[in-house]
Design a protein around this motif. Structure first.
Motif, short mmCIF file in Angstrom:
data_model
loop_
_atom_site.label_atom_id
_atom_site.label_comp_id
_atom_site.label_asym_id
_atom_site.label_seq_id
_atom_site.Cartn_x
_atom_site.Cartn_y
_atom_site.Cartn_z
N ARG A 72 0.82 -1.21 0.00
CA ARG A 72 0.00 0.00 0.00
C ARG A 72 0.86 1.27 0.00
O ARG A 72 0.52 2.25 -0.67
CB ARG A 72 -0.92 -0.01 1.22
CG ARG A 72 -1.82 1.21 1.31
CD ARG A 72 -2.75 1.14 2.50
NE ARG A 72 -3.63 -0.02 2.40
CZ ARG A 72 -4.54 -0.33 3.32
NH1 ARG A 72 -4.64 0.43 4.43
NH2 ARG A 72 -5.31 -1.39 3.17
N ALA A 73 1.99 1.23 0.73
CA ALA A 73 2.86 2.41 0.78
C ALA A 73 3.41 2.74 -0.60
O ALA A 73 3.53 3.92 -0.97
CB ALA A 73 3.99 2.18 1.77
N TRP A 81 1.98 2.05 -3.50
CA TRP A 81 0.89 2.63 -4.28
C TRP A 81 0.63 4.08 -3.88
O TRP A 81 0.36 4.94 -4.73
CB TRP A 81 -0.38 1.80 -4.10
CG TRP A 81 -0.40 0.53 -4.91
CD1 TRP A 81 -0.31 -0.75 -4.45
CD2 TRP A 81 -0.50 0.45 -6.33
NE1 TRP A 81 -0.36 -1.65 -5.48
CE2 TRP A 81 -0.47 -0.93 -6.66
CE3 TRP A 81 -0.61 1.38 -7.36
CZ2 TRP A 81 -0.55 -1.39 -7.97
CZ3 TRP A 81 -0.68 0.93 -8.66
CH2 TRP A 81 -0.66 -0.43 -8.96
N LEU A 82 0.71 4.36 -2.59
CA LEU A 82 0.50 5.73 -2.13
C LEU A 82 1.58 6.67 -2.66
O LEU A 82 1.30 7.81 -3.05
CB LEU A 82 0.47 5.78 -0.59
CG LEU A 82 -0.78 5.23 0.08
CD1 LEU A 82 -0.61 5.20 1.59
CD2 LEU A 82 -2.01 6.07 -0.30
N ALA A 139 0.88 7.27 -6.25
CA ALA A 139 -0.28 8.15 -6.39
C ALA A 139 0.12 9.60 -6.09
O ALA A 139 -0.32 10.54 -6.78
CB ALA A 139 -1.40 7.70 -5.46
N GLY A 140 0.94 9.77 -5.05
CA GLY A 140 1.39 11.12 -4.72
C GLY A 140 2.23 11.73 -5.84
O GLY A 140 2.08 12.91 -6.16
#
Length: 354
Positions: free
Chosen positions: A6-7, A9-10, A13-14
């Motif tokens: 998840r990190a 992907w974050l 995304a950022g």
């Protein structure tokens, strides 16, 4: 990709969100009135965000959750692209001025914050006299009635005190703009929207809105130099809730008209000129790109923040010269709590006479 956490992907995304924002900045700043709101961010944001995104890669490895190589390359590509596209907006100034300008005209440009209304006129005058400038380009030569909201501008007539404090200086004032010159002022042609008031018995409120550029032609050693004193309207007023967005649109139109008038006057003026004041425009905004492309920026500092005076994260005060002048020894001067703006100090000489 199925193994990305998840990190990761974050982080991706950022990176994508920031790259998209910078792309919109390229497209919309200076072109769409509503983009004046994103334009308010400190210019250094365009440098800090890419640095933080890249710094997240080794930080993730140190935390025991390294970003996969494929994602790492995507982050690096995105941040480098965003950094390059956002470079013109980050406020860093890497082109030095003409530090060897030699003796010349000492110019002091400053937004006085309502002409000493909150700090006392004696302190204001003592500070101004201490600058020993040949030309003062001063903004907010007025008082403000906070209870009146957007209609709070109140005229100040300090001519007698000015003549006593600056004997021998020529004085030109229009609305909230005040120019003091040790050299004779031989002409004061109206600029931009102020031309519409020529020949009319306009009251102070009308002049206050229309006159945001005051041109004074000075005789300096047998040459005529034009000094443009500028104060563009601020983009927003947080105290206006019901008309918040309408006001931004109105201010954008006012700013555009003032800038168009200034550019037109400069194009028609064959005299050397200095243009200085509070533009209420940071390097993150595209509003004055045309001026920056055609005029010489007098600044020599790497990050010339001028507002707020105590922690100047924004550069909203600018000094430009045309090709006929050489600018040197540019400085942003602390104003000892007299104003929320730092002052601009610069030395100007005619090209070829340094």
């Amino acid at each position: 990709m199925s193994t990305w956490c998840r990190a990761t992907w974050l982080l991706l995304a950022g990176t994508g969100a920031w790259l998209s924002f910078v792309g919109l900045q390229w497209l919309l700043t200076g072109r769409w009135w509503l983009w004046l709101l994103p334009d308010l961010m400190p210019p250094l944001t365009f440098l800090i965000v890419p640095v933080l995104l890249v710094a997240a890669l080794p930080a993730a490895r140190l935390s025991g959750r390294p970003v996969p190589a494929s994602a790492t390359w995507l982050v690096l590509a995105g941040t480098i692209t965003a950094g390059v596209l956002g470079w013109p907006y980050n406020g860093l100034h890497v082109h030095g001025g003409d530090s060897d300008a030699g003796p010349g005209l000492r110019v002091f440009a400053w937004n006085t914050e309502y002409w000493g209304q909150n700090v006392g006129r004696d302190r204001l005058y003592a500070f101004l006299r201490a600058q020993h400038a040949d030309v003062y380009l001063l903004q907010e030569y007025l008082h403000w009635d906070e209870a009146a909201g957007l209609d709070g501008a109140r005229q100040v007539d300090d001519e007698a005190a000015l003549r006593a404090a600056f004997p021998g200086y020529s004085i030109a004032s229009r609305g909230e703009l005040l120019t003091l010159s040790r050299f004779p002022i031989v002409a004061r042609p109206p600029v931009g929207p102020d031309r519409d008031l020529a020949g009319l018995a306009a009251d102070f409120d009308q002049v206050f809105v229309a006159a945001k550029v005051l041109r004074s032609d000075l005789v300096v050693d047998g040459h005529i130099i034009s000094a443009y004193n500028v104060h563009l309207p601020v983009q927003i007023d947080l105290a206006v809730s019901r008309r918040f967005f309408t006001l931004i649109q109105e201010r954008d139109e006012l700013r555009r008209r003032q800038l168009a008038g200034l550019r037109a006057d400069l194009a028609a003026n064959n005299r050397p000129a200095i243009i200085a004041g509070d533009f209420n425009t940071s390097p993150a905004m595209g509003d004055i790109d045309a001026l920056r492309a055609t005029l010489h920026d007098a600044n020599t500092a790497l990050y010339p923040g001028s507002w707020p005076a105590g922690l100047p994260l924004w550069r909203v005060d600018w000094t430009f010269t045309t090709a006929g002048l050489v600018a040197g020894d540019y400085r942003l001067v602390a104003t000892d709590g007299l104003s929320d703006h730092r002052a601009q100090q610069v030395r100007i000489v005619l090209r070829g006479q340094s």
